[in-house]
Design an enzyme around this catalytic site. Structure first.
Site, mmCIF file in Angstrom:
data_model
loop_
_atom_site.group_PDB
_atom_site.id
_atom_site.type_symbol
_atom_site.label_atom_id
_atom_site.label_comp_id
_atom_site.label_asym_id
_atom_site.label_seq_id
_atom_site.Cartn_x
_atom_site.Cartn_y
_atom_site.Cartn_z
ATOM 1 C CE LYS A 78 -3.861 2.161 3.307
ATOM 2 N NZ LYS A 78 -5.030 1.894 4.171
ATOM 3 C CB SER A 153 -7.848 3.101 2.775
ATOM 4 O OG SER A 153 -7.373 3.066 3.906
ATOM 5 C CB SER A 177 -8.550 1.018 5.576
ATOM 6 O OG SER A 177 -8.810 2.014 5.558
#
Lengths: 482, 92
Positions: A78, A153, A177
């Site tokens: 990420k 997210s 997330s």
């Protein structure tokens, strides 16, 4: 190699048995990214050269019989986890050109295993959002239906795993997330206990809630990655020295005799009928395996979203005050110091980030602090008490991961309240600092994945991994057709 | 939320809005605060004796000076001059 179905565990066996080389494995995933990622936009940076260098180094260890569990396994990271010398944007114009001078501890631990880095994947800007549509660079789409969001997210991480662009990925979870995008994209995602994984090098959003974790195709793979990244770190005073041997120690042991709590508030009208039914069907499947279901209540759920947004936004307002355009990040213009900072922040931050900063500063400002922030902290204490009470009568808690399946892109645009209340099923776990794992438990009438969350006691990741694994052994996943 | 409050928290946040942006933000922040206001219904008081258990204060590392990052590596994200960060001249 079937990149959509290969697990890290299976790829380990293939690499060790010389059925495939580390370079071949990396090349296959890179080829998938090159030919298909234009359809879902999951990657911000593809590190092809780095991947081939990593694979070459990994192969030497494999050939010498010195491979570790993740040696030569191609992973994505990420884009809020710092990677030394590799752009880390946090999906924000503010950090659009930011190249960290160091790597996050979790990334260093993967490097110590000689993993292969395929690239950095998209996310909501500063991890604020549940759709990956607030990304300034790659508004990721759902691999099951490109008209739908992948969740967020960590939407880039979940979409990349789901689409077969990597064996697994790292994400971060502040209010759901990791779990919610895993649910929307039909993969397995683990949010570890707060303190289990060092946050050093994770771009800070809400420091008392943020936690790094894996997104993979199976609970077993999540355990393999957690084995690698967990542990106390002198660079993170909130990381805990809680010993562990193997997070996969309960794989294949079933759930016979286990007590699974079903908190009624998570199964109310706010949750879609198809989601409720799929999760309850999974609960009855556990009953057939020998577990018993226990009714329980988390009465504070009604106020959990409010408590979460007040605490997380207060922390975000403080954490993001460092972005002034001076030492790093987007540099604005102005005739004075103050004008320059304001211009940097106005141009660097997107609308959702600005809303969170405003809410955080509102909740912390004179006259509002007791009414909002301290009240939210009081609710945090009550939520922890309620979870502790449930764990006196049950081993794990089973809930839906999200009230709905992945929704259409644009459906929640300009409606922050709708977006915030959609986090209802995940935020209490972060507030209480508990571990939770999402795994797929069904599909809706349109074929979109439905996820369920198994929540465990603090630092008892092994039990939730074992529980998710028990279900996965009975369930046949339908992969996306991207 | 009224305009004065939005102006105040915008100032605290070091953010500026154009008049059009301010209208949109005002409407959205009003909705958000309305949602947050429901927390006031819950009769509960924060007990600060129960908190602050996430940070270990008993096991802090010793404060021993050690080499930090190379200067050129830290300055790769800005436009430095003579090993300094360049900012506008402040003449107020």
């Amino acid at each position: 190699m079937d990149t959509k179905n290969i697990t890290a565990a299976a790829l380990r066996r293939m690499l060790d048995n010389k059925e495939i080389s580390a370079k071949e494995a990396a090349s296959e995933f890179l080829s998938e990214i090159k030919t298909k990622d234009d359809k879902i936009l999951s990657f911000i940076t593809v590190t092809e050269d780095e991947a081939m260098r990593n694979a070459e180094a990994a192969q030497k260890l494999i050939d010498a019989g010195e491979a570790k569990p993740l040696t030569g396994i191609p992973l994505a990271i990420k884009d809020n986890l710092c990677t030394d010398g590799i752009k880390t944007t946090c999906s924000s114009r503010m950090l659009g050109d930011f190249v960290p001078p160091y790597s996050a501890t979790a990334v260093e631990k993967l490097i110590a295993q000689d993993y292969t880095l395929l690239g950095k994947v998209s996310m909501d800007e500063f991890a604020m959002g549940g759709s990956t549509q607030t990304s300034a660079f790659a508004k990721t789409k759902n691999p099951y239906n490109t008209e739908c969001v992948p969740g967020g997210s960590s939407g880039g991480s979940a979409a990349a795993v789901s689409a077969g662009f990597c064996a697994a990925a790292l994400g971060s979870d502040t209010g759901g997330s990791i779990r919610q995008p895993s649910s929307f994209c039909g993969v397995t995602g683990l949010k570890p206990t707060y303190g289990r994984v060092s946050r050093y090098g994770l771009v800070a959003f809400a420091s008392s809630l943020d936690q790094i974790g894996p997104i993979a195709r199976t609970a077993e793979d999540c355990g393999i990655i957690l084995n690698a990244i967990a542990g106390v770190d002198p660079k993170d005073a909130t990381s805990r020295d809680v010993p562990f041997t193997d997070f996969n120690e309960k794989l294949g042991k079933g759930v016979s005799g286990m007590k699974i709590a079903i908190p009624k508030e998570f199964y109310g009208d706010a949750v879609d009928e198809e989601v409720r039914t799929a999760v309850m069907n999974a609960a009855h499947e556990y009953e057939k395996m020998g577990a018993s279901l226990v009714d329980c209540s988390i009465s504070t759920l009604k106020y959990a979203v409010q408590a979460y947004y007040l605490i997380s936004s207060a922390e975000a307002a403080s954490n993001l005050s460092r972005y002034d355009g001076i030492k790093y990040g987007l540099r604005g213009e102005g005739h004075s110091f103050d004008e320059m900072i304001r211009d940097s922040r106005n141009r660097g931050f997107g609308d959702e980030v600005k809303r969170r900063i405003l809410l955080g500063n509102y909740a912390l400002s004179s006259g509002y602090y007791d009414a909002y922030y301290r009240k939210a902290l009081a609710l945090k204490q009550k939520i922890i008490e309620e979870y502790n009470a449930v764990f006196e009568q049950a081993d794990v808690i089973l809930t839906p991961t999200a009230p709905t399946v992945a929704y259409k892109i644009g459906a929640q645009d300009n409606d922050p309240v709708k977006m915030y209340t959609a986090d209802i099923c995940t935020v209490t776990v972060n507030i209480a600092g508990l571990p939770a794992i999402n795994t797929t438990c069904g599909y809706d009438k349109n074929g979109m994945p439905i996820g369920m969350s198994i929540v465990g006691r603090r630092f008892d990741e092994a039990t939730i991994i074992g529980t998710a694994d028990a279900f996965e052994r009975t369930f046949s996943p339908v992969r996306c057709t991207l | 939320m009224d305009t004065a409050t939005l102006d105040h928290i915008s100032e605290l946040s070091k953010l500026n809005f154009t008049p059009d942006e301010k209208n949109v933000m005002l409407a959205q922040m009003t909705d958000i605060i309305e949602l947050m206001d429901t927390i006031k219904e819950y009769d509960i008081t924060y007990d600060d004796t129960k908190d602050h258990n996430e940070v270990r204060y008993d096991d802090l590392r010793k404060d021993i000076p050690a080499p930090s990052f190379p200067t050129e590596k830290l300055q790769q994200n800005t436009s430095p001059r003579d090993n300094c960060y360049v900012v506008p001249k402040m003449m107020e």
